[in-house]
Write an enzyme that holds these catalytic residues in place. Sequence first.
Site, PDB file in Angstrom:
ATOM      1  CB  CYS A   1      -3.511   3.327  -1.566  1.00  0.00           C
ATOM      2  SG  CYS A   1      -4.626   4.663  -1.158  1.00  0.00           S
TER       3      CYS A   1
ATOM      4  CG  ASP B   1       0.386  -2.872   6.016  1.00  0.00           C
ATOM      5  OD1 ASP B   1      -0.631  -3.074   6.709  1.00  0.00           O
ATOM      6  OD2 ASP B   1       0.379  -2.146   5.006  1.00  0.00           O
TER       7      ASP B   1
ATOM      8  CE  LYS C   1      -7.377  -0.408   6.084  1.00  0.00           C
ATOM      9  NZ  LYS C   1      -8.059   0.054   4.870  1.00  0.00           N
TER      10      LYS C   1
ATOM     11  CD  GLN D   1      -7.153  -4.715   3.657  1.00  0.00           C
ATOM     12  OE1 GLN D   1      -8.139  -5.396   3.954  1.00  0.00           O
ATOM     13  NE2 GLN D   1      -7.246  -3.438   3.324  1.00  0.00           N
TER      14      GLN D   1
ATOM     15  CG  HIS E   1      -1.912   0.978   1.393  1.00  0.00           C
ATOM     16  ND1 HIS E   1      -1.659   2.268   1.823  1.00  0.00           N
ATOM     17  CD2 HIS E   1      -3.236   0.922   1.170  1.00  0.00           C
ATOM     18  CE1 HIS E   1      -2.798   2.940   1.853  1.00  0.00           C
ATOM     19  NE2 HIS E   1      -3.781   2.146   1.458  1.00  0.00           N
TER      20      HIS E   1
HETATM   21  N1  PLP Z   1      -1.873  -0.995   4.441  1.00  0.00           N
HETATM   22  C1  PLP Z   1      -2.821  -1.710   3.840  1.00  0.00           C
HETATM   23  C2  PLP Z   1      -2.512  -3.087   3.350  1.00  0.00           C
HETATM   24  C3  PLP Z   1      -4.096  -1.175   3.669  1.00  0.00           C
HETATM   25  O1  PLP Z   1      -5.035  -1.884   3.051  1.00  0.00           O
HETATM   26  C4  PLP Z   1      -4.356   0.123   4.152  1.00  0.00           C
HETATM   27  C5  PLP Z   1      -5.677   0.746   3.940  1.00  0.00           C
HETATM   28  O2  PLP Z   1      -6.380   0.441   3.016  1.00  0.00           O
HETATM   29  C6  PLP Z   1      -3.332   0.827   4.787  1.00  0.00           C
HETATM   30  C7  PLP Z   1      -2.100   0.234   4.917  1.00  0.00           C
HETATM   31  C8  PLP Z   1      -3.544   2.198   5.346  1.00  0.00           C
HETATM   32  O3  PLP Z   1      -4.469   2.153   6.386  1.00  0.00           O
HETATM   33  P1  PLP Z   1      -5.011   3.499   7.062  1.00  0.00           P
HETATM   34  O4  PLP Z   1      -5.486   4.364   5.922  1.00  0.00           O
HETATM   35  O5  PLP Z   1      -6.113   3.042   7.939  1.00  0.00           O
HETATM   36  O6  PLP Z   1      -3.883   4.116   7.788  1.00  0.00           O
END
Ligand code: PLP
Length: 410
Positions: free
Chosen positions: A368, A203, A229, A206, A126
Site C-alpha cells: 500500500c 499515523d 496491529k 506501525q 501508506h
Molecule cells: N498506515 C500505516 C503506516 C499502515 O501500516 C497501515 C496498515 O498497514 C495503515 C495506515 C492502514 O491501517 P488499517 O488498514 O488498519 O486501517
Amino acid sequence: MERIIMDWQRIRSDFPILDQQVNGHPLVYLDSAASSQKPRAVIDSLVRFYERDNANVHRALHELSNRATDAFESVRGKVARFIGAASEDEIIFTRGTTEGINLVANSWACANLKPGDVILTSSMEHHSGLVPWQLAAQRTGATLRHIPVLDDGTLDMDAFEKLLTPEVRLLSIVHISNSLGTINPVREMVARAKKTGAVTLVDAAQSTGHVPLNIADIGCDFLVFSGHKICAPTGIGVLYGRYSLLESMPPWHGGGEMILQVRLEASTYKPPPARFEAGTPDIAGVIGLGAAIDYLQAVGLENIEKHGLELASRALTRLDEIPGIRILGPKSGPRGSLVAFHAEWAHPHDLVEFANSHGIAMRGGHHCTQPLMKRFQVPGTTRASFYLYNTPEEIDRLAEVLAAARKFFA
Ligand code: PLP
C-alpha cells in the site's frame, strides 16, 4: 538496578496460533506489520464478554447493558493513559487507522480548507495517508505537497523546511514507515509545523504498541492507530483528537447515539467523542483492545521496543550476507521492527510463496505504498515484520530459507 531478563519464548507461548505446523514446518509468522497475532488474554476477553456481558451499550438500563457500557467506556480511559492523552474525551473509537484519517479528512479538512490552502504529507505514506487527502483536496480546492524521500529511506528534511510555507494548513505524517522501517522525527516536525500554524496528524499504525508513545511529548493534534496491529481484534481502532479541535468539528457519520435532539428537518449533536461514534460500535473489539493494552503494558513497551530493534538488527545483518539482496530503508540506527528488501533473483510474490512452503509467513508486493515503490524503482518488496512473539532463532530460520531460495531461483 535489577536487570529483568525477558523470557520471549514464554511470551510466544501466550499466542496459541503460533503453535502449529505450516506446510510441514513450524510456523514462523513474520507479517505483523500487516496484522498481529492475538494472545490468549485477548481471545479470552472476547469469549468472556460474549458469554457473560454481551448487550448494546449506552442504551438500556438493564444489568447486562450496564456491564457492557462500563467495560466499553473503561477502555476509553485506558487508551487515553496508554498514549498520554489529556482526557478520555479525546479518544474516538474507529474501525482503524484508515477510518481515523478519513474522519479527519471528511470532517476537519472539508470544513476548514479552501483553494490556496496546502495539505503537506510525504512520499512514504501508506495509501490511507494519501488517498483521503486527495479526496479532501478535490472537494475543497486545497493543494497537495509531498516531502520527498532520500536514498537512505529517510525524509528530506531540507525539502520539508522549504515546503512548510504559511499556506500549509495540515501536516499529516507517518511515524514509522510500513515499507521502510524508517522512524520519522515526528516530534520535531510537529513542533516546526505548529510554528506556522498548521494542524498536525500522526499515523501511528506501525509505532503504537511497538514503542512507548506519548501525545503530550509528540504534541500533535490528531493521532491514529489500528487495534489489529497491536494484538487486539480486527475492526477496532482509535483516533486521538485534541479536544478543542474535536469540539469545533462537524460530524462525519450521522445516526444513533451521536445526537442530542432529532427533528425531521435537522438535528443537534452530542459533544465529542459521541459526536463521532454514530451507531452501535464494535463493543467486543473495544473490550479486546483493552485486554491487548493490558497485555502489552505488562510486558512493557520499552522491552518490546528493544526486542523489536534487536530482531530487526539481526535480520539486517543476516540478510546482508545473502548476495543480490537490496535492503530498503535505514541500514543502521533506530528503526521499526521490520525489514523490507528486493532480491534481484526473484519476484517478491515468488519469494513469499517459497518462504510459505517452508512455513514462513511474509508479505510481498507494494505494501500500500505504490509511490514509494516507484521512488525506489522496484516492482515491490518482500517484507519480514516482527513483534514481541518472534525470536532470534526465527530470524536465523528466515536467513536459511532465503539462502535456499537464492539457490532455487538462481
Ligand atoms: N498506515 C500505516 C503506516 C499502515 O501500516 C497501515 C496498515 O498497514 C495503515 C495506515 C492502514 O491501517 P488499517 O488498514 O488498519 O486501517
